[in-house]
Design an enzyme around this catalytic site. Structure first.
Site, PDB file in Angstrom:
ATOM      1  N   CYS A   2      37.154-116.482  73.219  1.00 28.60           N
ATOM      2  CA  CYS A   2      36.519-116.776  71.925  1.00 28.60           C
ATOM      3  C   CYS A   2      36.446-118.282  71.672  1.00 28.60           C
ATOM      4  CB  CYS A   2      37.322-116.161  70.796  1.00 28.60           C
ATOM      5  SG  CYS A   2      37.583-114.416  70.972  1.00 28.60           S
ATOM      6  N   ARG A  27      32.955-120.588  78.167  1.00 26.92           N
ATOM      7  CA  ARG A  27      34.276-119.974  78.089  1.00 26.92           C
ATOM      8  C   ARG A  27      34.226-118.459  78.235  1.00 26.92           C
ATOM      9  NH1 ARG A  27      38.043-123.123  74.953  1.00 26.92           N
ATOM     10  NH2 ARG A  27      38.871-121.200  74.150  1.00 26.92           N
ATOM     11  N   TRP A  73      34.953-112.776  72.277  1.00 23.11           N
ATOM     12  CA  TRP A  73      35.234-112.078  73.536  1.00 23.11           C
ATOM     13  C   TRP A  73      36.092-110.891  73.126  1.00 23.11           C
ATOM     14  CZ3 TRP A  73      39.352-111.105  77.065  1.00 23.11           C
ATOM     15  CH2 TRP A  73      38.966-110.939  78.401  1.00 23.11           C
ATOM     16  N   ASN A  99      40.323-116.955  66.659  1.00 25.95           N
ATOM     17  CA  ASN A  99      40.661-116.746  68.078  1.00 25.95           C
ATOM     18  C   ASN A  99      42.108-116.298  68.129  1.00 25.95           C
ATOM     19  OD1 ASN A  99      38.215-117.865  68.655  1.00 25.95           O
ATOM     20  ND2 ASN A  99      39.022-119.751  69.563  1.00 25.95           N
ATOM     21  N   GLY A 100      42.428-115.391  69.033  1.00 28.13           N
ATOM     22  CA  GLY A 100      43.818-114.952  69.156  1.00 28.13           C
ATOM     23  C   GLY A 100      43.962-113.483  68.825  1.00 28.13           C
ATOM     24  N   GLU A 480      41.995-118.234  97.940  1.00 30.66           N
ATOM     25  CA  GLU A 480      41.029-118.821  97.006  1.00 30.66           C
ATOM     26  C   GLU A 480      39.589-118.440  97.387  1.00 30.66           C
ATOM     27  OE1 GLU A 480      40.821-120.020  94.237  1.00 30.66           O
ATOM     28  OE2 GLU A 480      39.127-121.387  94.109  1.00 30.66           O
ATOM     29  N   LYS A 484      37.026-116.460  94.954  1.00 31.33           N
ATOM     30  CA  LYS A 484      35.718-116.977  94.573  1.00 31.33           C
ATOM     31  C   LYS A 484      34.633-115.923  94.835  1.00 31.33           C
ATOM     32  CE  LYS A 484      36.271-120.290  92.468  1.00 31.33           C
ATOM     33  NZ  LYS A 484      37.631-120.172  92.267  1.00 31.33           N
ATOM     34  N   GLU A 487      34.852-113.037  92.205  1.00 30.45           N
ATOM     35  CA  GLU A 487      34.491-113.317  90.811  1.00 30.45           C
ATOM     36  C   GLU A 487      33.039-113.760  90.668  1.00 30.45           C
ATOM     37  OE1 GLU A 487      36.867-116.431  89.052  1.00 30.45           O
ATOM     38  OE2 GLU A 487      36.764-117.670  90.829  1.00 30.45           O
ATOM     39  N   HIS A 503      49.712-105.765 110.079  1.00 33.88           N
ATOM     40  CA  HIS A 503      50.691-104.941 109.368  1.00 33.88           C
ATOM     41  C   HIS A 503      50.034-103.972 108.398  1.00 33.88           C
ATOM     42  CE1 HIS A 503      53.984-107.108 111.130  1.00 33.88           C
ATOM     43  NE2 HIS A 503      53.419-108.249 110.773  1.00 33.88           N
ATOM     44  N   LYS A 602      36.634-118.758  80.709  1.00 35.60           N
ATOM     45  CA  LYS A 602      37.067-120.021  81.307  1.00 35.60           C
ATOM     46  C   LYS A 602      38.504-120.343  80.940  1.00 35.60           C
ATOM     47  CE  LYS A 602      36.396-123.879  83.502  1.00 35.60           C
ATOM     48  NZ  LYS A 602      36.438-123.733  84.975  1.00 35.60           N
TER      49      LYS A 602
END
Ligand code: F6R
Length: 607
Positions: A2, A27, A73, A99-100, A480, A484, A487, A503, A602
């Protein structure tokens, strides 16, 4: 996640608020809304892109000079117009964005319902709005203050009432609020990028503080009503870095900015004559740091992979014992920190809730807590005992790219600083510095292969699954690379230490399950090659990233990307670049929203 923007000044608020929301789009959000308090009070909300809201606003909003706006969000209730902020009270005069998470919202809602309040949404935010209304008796600041004393949870809020149409009240606990103070206007936002166009004078609100804003003025108090005196801080913005320029996406622009961002991470931080790093941000704790025995790195996501790299580089250049922990796990462990423990929190945004909670826990237990953060003035940067900024510049693409390579650069410098105070020789220190200083040009060379990597993406982007494998310094890069691709392209991908394949995971290999192998000519080369042979024997396709001039891979691989030869500890700064490009091009070819991948944000300010 948010985002909040608020404005009170002498200019029409609608354009400023919409522009601010656009700055916050990166974000991640699913709906947005705006309230303009003066003139004729005006509320508009929309699901989807800010452009939807903008369309409504340009057609109907008045020219009022104060307002609040929000990108949501969803956490409580699905994305919908009714759940979008701002939320109004029963009188239609008081509006709030948040927000929160309000943890005790159900209990508060029950009491407010009993008192006759009527709710239109499923959100915890609307509960807070009615709670402020319940305390309102002509003084908005007093009402907000009383309401927040009843709230459990986290909040960054902005509130307006039409009877005080030039006043915005903001408050925070666990969710950032930054004030921007101009000559004739005051702003507030949850992210400094929404303020940059208007002022470079900012004030960081601390937890459990609130502020009242009027045009060009602000006053701060704590939630228990003690007045706070705080001046503005000058923030040096680079507005250009907030636009895409000639690049089709921020992500590509940010990948291409890495030669400069690595240069910036190194600038002024190397002492050649002593072959050591100079890290001004750590000077105040230098003695404790140089005497430390044990380092714990805490972080999340891509920053966690930087931390895993950190473990290898600290172990190689120093005699510290090093652990790297996911912040979300660390924060709930029973910690028994030994004397001389240093905890290093790594975060691009400086606002990640799990990392923040982990560092607070470590601080409570007496550790020296350091930060490696990109966003200047962010909460993590302010709450650590000391720290280093990565100076990667604003990163808008939701996926971290340039901030990752900056983090690796600075971790290497930190390890060099500590190592040179112990048993790392001048020669070894010098070799690391020489390798780091070559990185910007070597990344430029790799970026010239973008076309070739696009071709590889075209060949492989329809695969349903991918493995990324590497050993030692390249193991975090395998993780990483896989993150990438997941996402950005939504392709299922897993990163593994190459030696782990046998394994279990190798059972999945078949001609349709390709592997990207990080096979540099370093100390692990022979072992990685033998892991690749195991994959090849099961008819798995292999793309290799290897060292320029290596002609030995032959039929073992289907495709090869070469990177310049460098020191083993510095090579991750290079190998990650083709993996970023590969994910980017796969995402673009599959029609994904690469700058704002679905379901992601973000800055992850909730647990
Ligand atoms: C992935 C990504 C995330 C972040 C993670 C931590 O591309 O960006 O995994 O790395 O959410 O964020 P920061 O570094 O802001 O603490």
């Amino acid at each position: 996640m948010c985002g909040i923007v608020a404005y009170t000044g002498d200019q029409p608020a609608k354009g400023i608020l919409i522009e601010g929301l656009k700055r916050l789009e990166y974000r991640g959000y699913d709906s947005s809304g705006i309230f303009i308090a003066n003139g004729a009070p005006y509320l508009a909300r929309a699901v989807g892109k800010v452009a939807e809201l903008e369309h409504q606003v340009w057609n109907s909003a008045p020219e009022g000079v104060a307002g609040i706006a929000h990108t949501r969000w969803a956490t409580h209730g699905k994305p919908s117009v009714l759940n979008a902020h701002p939320h109004g009270d029963c009188t239609g005069k008081l509006f709030l964005v948040h927000n929160g998470i309000i943890e005790n919202y159900l209990l508060l809602k029950k009491r407010l319902l009993e008192a006759g309040h009527q709710f239109k949404s499923e959100t915890d935010t609307e509960v807070l709005t009615h709670l402020v209304e319940a305390h309102y008796a002509g003084d908005l600041q007093a009402a907000v203050q009383k309401a927040l004393l009843q709230v459990q949870g986290t909040f960054g809020i902005a509130v307006m009432h039409i009877s005080q149409p030039h006043t915005v009240v903001v408050a925070r606990r666990g969710s950032p609020i930054i004030l921007g103070i101009g000559e004739k206007a005051s702003l507030a936002a949850s992210d400094a990028s929404a303020l940059a166009q208007h002022t470079d004078q900012v004030v960081f609100l601390e937890d459990n503080e609130m502020a009242s804003l009027t045009p060009g003025k602000f006053s701060i108090t704590t939630l228990d009503n003690r007045s706070v005196s705080r001046g503005t801080t000058n923030l040096d913005w680079n507005i250009e870095s907030m636009d895409c320029g000639s690049f089709p996406h921020y992500m590509l622009k940010e990948i291409f900015e890495q030669p400069e961002s690595v240069e910036n991470a190194l600038r002024g931080r190397v002492n050649h004559s002593e072959a050591v790093a100079k890290l001004g941000g750590l000077e105040s704790v230098q003695e404790r740091l140089l005497n430390a025995r044990h380092l714990i790195i805490v972080s999340c996501g891509t920053s966690y992979y930087a931390g895993l790299y950190g473990r290898y580089v600290f172990e190689t250049l120093t005699d510290l014992t090093v652990e790297t922990e996911l912040a979300s796990e660390f924060r709930y462990r029973k910690l028994n920190l030994r004397q001389g423990t240093v905890v290093l929190a790594i975060s691009q945004s400086g606002e990640t809730a799990d990392t923040l909670a982990a560092l607070r826990e470590a601080k409570r237990k007496g550790a020296l807590v350091l930060g490696l953060v990109n966003v200047v003035g962010s909460t993590i940067a302010r709450e650590t005992h000391a720290g280093i900024y990565s100076h990667a510049g604003i990163e808008v693409g939701v996926a971290s790219t340039k901030s990752f390579t900056s983090q690796l650069t600075i971790l290497t410098l930190m390890a060099l600083l500590i190592g040179r105070s112990r048993d790392l020789s001048y020669e070894e220190g010098h070799e690391i510095i020489r390798a780091l200083e070559l990185v910007p040009d070597q990344i430029r060379e790799i970026l010239k292969q973008a076309g070739k990597i696009r071709d590889l993406a075209e060949k492989y982007c329809h695969s349903d699954h991918f493995f990324f494998v590497g050993r030692k310094f390249q193991y975090p890069i395998a993780l990483e690379g896989a993150l990438k691709l997941k996402e950005i392209a939504y392709i299922h991908s897993e990163g593994y230490a190459a030696g782990e394949m046998k394994h279990g995971p190798i059972a999945l290999i078949d001609p349709k399950f390709p592997t990207l192998a990080l096979a540099l000519e370093d100390g692990s080369y022979e072992r990685v090659v033998s892991n690749m042979q195991e994959i090849r024997a099961r008819e798995g396709k292999i793309i290799a990233i290897t060292t320029e001039g290596n002609t030995k891979l032959g039929n073992l691989v289907d495709d090869v990307v070469y990177i310049p030869r460098t020191h083993e500890a510095v090579a991750p700064l290079l190998t990650v670049v083709p993996l970023q490009l590969f994910a980017y091009y796969c995402g673009v070819l599959l029609g994904r929203d690469v700058d704002k991948p679905r379901n992601l944000a973000k800055s992850v300010t909730v647990e």
